[in-house]
Scaffold this motif. Structure first.
Motif, PDB file in Angstrom:
ATOM      1  N   LEU A 107       0.829  -1.201   0.000  1.00 26.04           N
ATOM      2  CA  LEU A 107       0.000   0.000   0.000  1.00 26.04           C
ATOM      3  C   LEU A 107       0.869   1.258   0.000  1.00 26.04           C
ATOM      4  O   LEU A 107       0.534   2.260  -0.641  1.00 26.04           O
ATOM      5  CB  LEU A 107      -0.949  -0.016   1.195  1.00 26.04           C
ATOM      6  CG  LEU A 107      -1.895  -1.225   1.254  1.00 26.04           C
ATOM      7  CD1 LEU A 107      -2.674  -1.225   2.555  1.00 26.04           C
ATOM      8  CD2 LEU A 107      -2.812  -1.260   0.056  1.00 26.04           C
ATOM      9  N   ASN A 108       2.007   1.211   0.705  1.00 28.75           N
ATOM     10  CA  ASN A 108       2.943   2.334   0.680  1.00 28.75           C
ATOM     11  C   ASN A 108       3.526   2.540  -0.718  1.00 28.75           C
ATOM     12  O   ASN A 108       3.670   3.678  -1.174  1.00 28.75           O
ATOM     13  CB  ASN A 108       4.076   2.108   1.688  1.00 28.75           C
ATOM     14  CG  ASN A 108       3.604   2.130   3.120  1.00 28.75           C
ATOM     15  OD1 ASN A 108       2.510   2.605   3.423  1.00 28.75           O
ATOM     16  ND2 ASN A 108       4.418   1.604   4.014  1.00 28.75           N
ATOM     17  N   LEU A 109       3.862   1.443  -1.395  1.00 25.47           N
ATOM     18  CA  LEU A 109       4.373   1.553  -2.773  1.00 25.47           C
ATOM     19  C   LEU A 109       3.329   2.170  -3.694  1.00 25.47           C
ATOM     20  O   LEU A 109       3.660   2.988  -4.551  1.00 25.47           O
ATOM     21  CB  LEU A 109       4.748   0.174  -3.327  1.00 25.47           C
ATOM     22  CG  LEU A 109       6.038  -0.460  -2.884  1.00 25.47           C
ATOM     23  CD1 LEU A 109       6.214  -1.805  -3.590  1.00 25.47           C
ATOM     24  CD2 LEU A 109       7.224   0.427  -3.167  1.00 25.47           C
ATOM     25  N   ALA A 110       2.093   1.749  -3.523  1.00 23.17           N
ATOM     26  CA  ALA A 110       1.022   2.279  -4.365  1.00 23.17           C
ATOM     27  C   ALA A 110       0.870   3.786  -4.176  1.00 23.17           C
ATOM     28  O   ALA A 110       0.614   4.516  -5.133  1.00 23.17           O
ATOM     29  CB  ALA A 110      -0.298   1.575  -4.049  1.00 23.17           C
ATOM     30  N   ALA A 111       1.056   4.255  -2.949  1.00 18.35           N
ATOM     31  CA  ALA A 111       0.907   5.680  -2.651  1.00 18.35           C
ATOM     32  C   ALA A 111       2.119   6.492  -3.098  1.00 18.35           C
ATOM     33  O   ALA A 111       1.980   7.646  -3.511  1.00 18.35           O
ATOM     34  CB  ALA A 111       0.680   5.875  -1.152  1.00 18.35           C
ATOM     35  N   HIS A 112       3.312   5.894  -3.018  1.00 15.99           N
ATOM     36  CA  HIS A 112       4.557   6.626  -3.323  1.00 15.99           C
ATOM     37  C   HIS A 112       5.522   5.744  -4.123  1.00 15.99           C
ATOM     38  O   HIS A 112       6.602   5.387  -3.636  1.00 15.99           O
ATOM     39  CB  HIS A 112       5.242   7.060  -2.022  1.00 15.99           C
ATOM     40  CG  HIS A 112       4.376   7.849  -1.102  1.00 15.99           C
ATOM     41  ND1 HIS A 112       4.019   9.148  -1.358  1.00 15.99           N
ATOM     42  CD2 HIS A 112       3.790   7.521   0.075  1.00 15.99           C
ATOM     43  CE1 HIS A 112       3.256   9.593  -0.374  1.00 15.99           C
ATOM     44  NE2 HIS A 112       3.092   8.616   0.508  1.00 15.99           N
ATOM     45  N   PRO A 113       5.207   5.392  -5.367  1.00 13.26           N
ATOM     46  CA  PRO A 113       6.058   4.468  -6.124  1.00 13.26           C
ATOM     47  C   PRO A 113       7.434   5.027  -6.496  1.00 13.26           C
ATOM     48  O   PRO A 113       8.331   4.260  -6.846  1.00 13.26           O
ATOM     49  CB  PRO A 113       5.234   4.162  -7.375  1.00 13.26           C
ATOM     50  CG  PRO A 113       4.317   5.325  -7.524  1.00 13.26           C
ATOM     51  CD  PRO A 113       4.021   5.797  -6.138  1.00 13.26           C
ATOM     52  N   ASP A 114       7.621   6.329  -6.393  1.00 14.95           N
ATOM     53  CA  ASP A 114       8.911   6.932  -6.733  1.00 14.95           C
ATOM     54  C   ASP A 114       9.730   7.312  -5.499  1.00 14.95           C
ATOM     55  O   ASP A 114      10.778   7.928  -5.629  1.00 14.95           O
ATOM     56  CB  ASP A 114       8.701   8.181  -7.597  1.00 14.95           C
ATOM     57  CG  ASP A 114       8.166   7.819  -8.974  1.00 14.95           C
ATOM     58  OD1 ASP A 114       8.519   6.739  -9.477  1.00 14.95           O
ATOM     59  OD2 ASP A 114       7.390   8.613  -9.531  1.00 14.95           O
ATOM     60  N   GLN A 115       9.271   6.938  -4.321  1.00 17.02           N
ATOM     61  CA  GLN A 115      10.001   7.236  -3.083  1.00 17.02           C
ATOM     62  C   GLN A 115      10.391   5.924  -2.414  1.00 17.02           C
ATOM     63  O   GLN A 115      10.021   5.652  -1.272  1.00 17.02           O
ATOM     64  CB  GLN A 115       9.145   8.097  -2.158  1.00 17.02           C
ATOM     65  CG  GLN A 115       8.817   9.455  -2.733  1.00 17.02           C
ATOM     66  CD  GLN A 115       7.930  10.254  -1.797  1.00 17.02           C
ATOM     67  OE1 GLN A 115       8.017  10.136  -0.586  1.00 17.02           O
ATOM     68  NE2 GLN A 115       7.063  11.078  -2.372  1.00 17.02           N
ATOM     69  N   VAL A 116      11.156   5.128  -3.151  1.00 14.66           N
ATOM     70  CA  VAL A 116      11.482   3.776  -2.725  1.00 14.66           C
ATOM     71  C   VAL A 116      12.981   3.535  -2.895  1.00 14.66           C
ATOM     72  O   VAL A 116      13.572   4.003  -3.871  1.00 14.66           O
ATOM     73  CB  VAL A 116      10.701   2.738  -3.578  1.00 14.66           C
ATOM     74  CG1 VAL A 116      10.955   1.328  -3.108  1.00 14.66           C
ATOM     75  CG2 VAL A 116       9.221   3.051  -3.594  1.00 14.66           C
ATOM     76  N   THR A 117      13.572   2.800  -1.957  1.00 16.22           N
ATOM     77  CA  THR A 117      14.960   2.362  -2.120  1.00 16.22           C
ATOM     78  C   THR A 117      15.060   0.879  -1.835  1.00 16.22           C
ATOM     79  O   THR A 117      14.247   0.302  -1.104  1.00 16.22           O
ATOM     80  CB  THR A 117      15.944   3.113  -1.193  1.00 16.22           C
ATOM     81  OG1 THR A 117      15.581   2.872   0.156  1.00 16.22           O
ATOM     82  CG2 THR A 117      15.975   4.600  -1.492  1.00 16.22           C
ATOM     83  N   VAL A 118      16.086   0.278  -2.427  1.00 15.25           N
ATOM     84  CA  VAL A 118      16.440  -1.111  -2.198  1.00 15.25           C
ATOM     85  C   VAL A 118      17.831  -1.106  -1.588  1.00 15.25           C
ATOM     86  O   VAL A 118      18.721  -0.409  -2.073  1.00 15.25           O
ATOM     87  CB  VAL A 118      16.437  -1.903  -3.529  1.00 15.25           C
ATOM     88  CG1 VAL A 118      17.145  -3.230  -3.376  1.00 15.25           C
ATOM     89  CG2 VAL A 118      15.019  -2.106  -4.019  1.00 15.25           C
TER      90      VAL A 118
END
Length: 150
Positions: free
Chosen positions: A87-98
């Motif tokens: 759900l967090n990815l769905a809300a902010h797909p461009d604010q992600v790190t691996v």
């Protein structure tokens, strides 16, 4: 294509406190090494909370995608609801790190659909039997996410 949010009507119990404690241990291992843990490659996914706006970190099994991307599955162990990180990815797909083996990479998240999802899903099931079991436990379509370096 956008993220979908369908939940199921049956499935495994949502992971609880013991699982969260184990996740902290797994995150440390994923950050230190590229080796397999419990037969799977791990990464630490950092998302931004859809409600809180705070960073949230989750260890996940990953599978190689095209062009250096990572494939992850929002399985929640076969639970009827999607995990919070999805759900967090769905809300902010461009604010992600691996994060993996001392390396941190900014990524963009994209849910796969149609034939692209089916091909990736088959690759994942061939590599890890537990995902095949998760599919049988729940009536929810397990989302497959591609994480592409930015």
């Amino acid at each position: 294509m956008s993220f979908t949010h369908p939940t199921g009507t049956r499935g495994a119990k949502q992971p609880g406190r013991t699982f969260r404690w184990m996740n902290r241990l797994l995150m440390g291992r994923a950050r230190r090494t590229e080796g397999k843990t419990m037969g799977m490659d791990l990464l630490v996914l950092t998302t931004v909370g859809r409600k809180s706006g705070q960073e949230r970190q989750t260890p996940l099994a990953w599978f190689p995608g095209p062009d250096g991307s990572w494939l992850v599955v929002a399985s929640a162990g076969g639970a009827p609801a999607n995990p919070a990180w999805y759900l967090n990815l769905a809300a902010h797909p461009d604010q992600v790190t691996v994060e993996q083996a001392g390396r941190k990479v900014a990524v963009t998240a994209e849910e796969l659909h149609g034939a692209e999802r089916e091909q990736a899903w088959q690759q994942i099931k061939d590599a890890a039997d537990n995902f095949r079991r998760y599919e049988q436990i729940t009536d929810r379509l397990l989302p497959v996410i591609r994480l592409t370096p930015r």
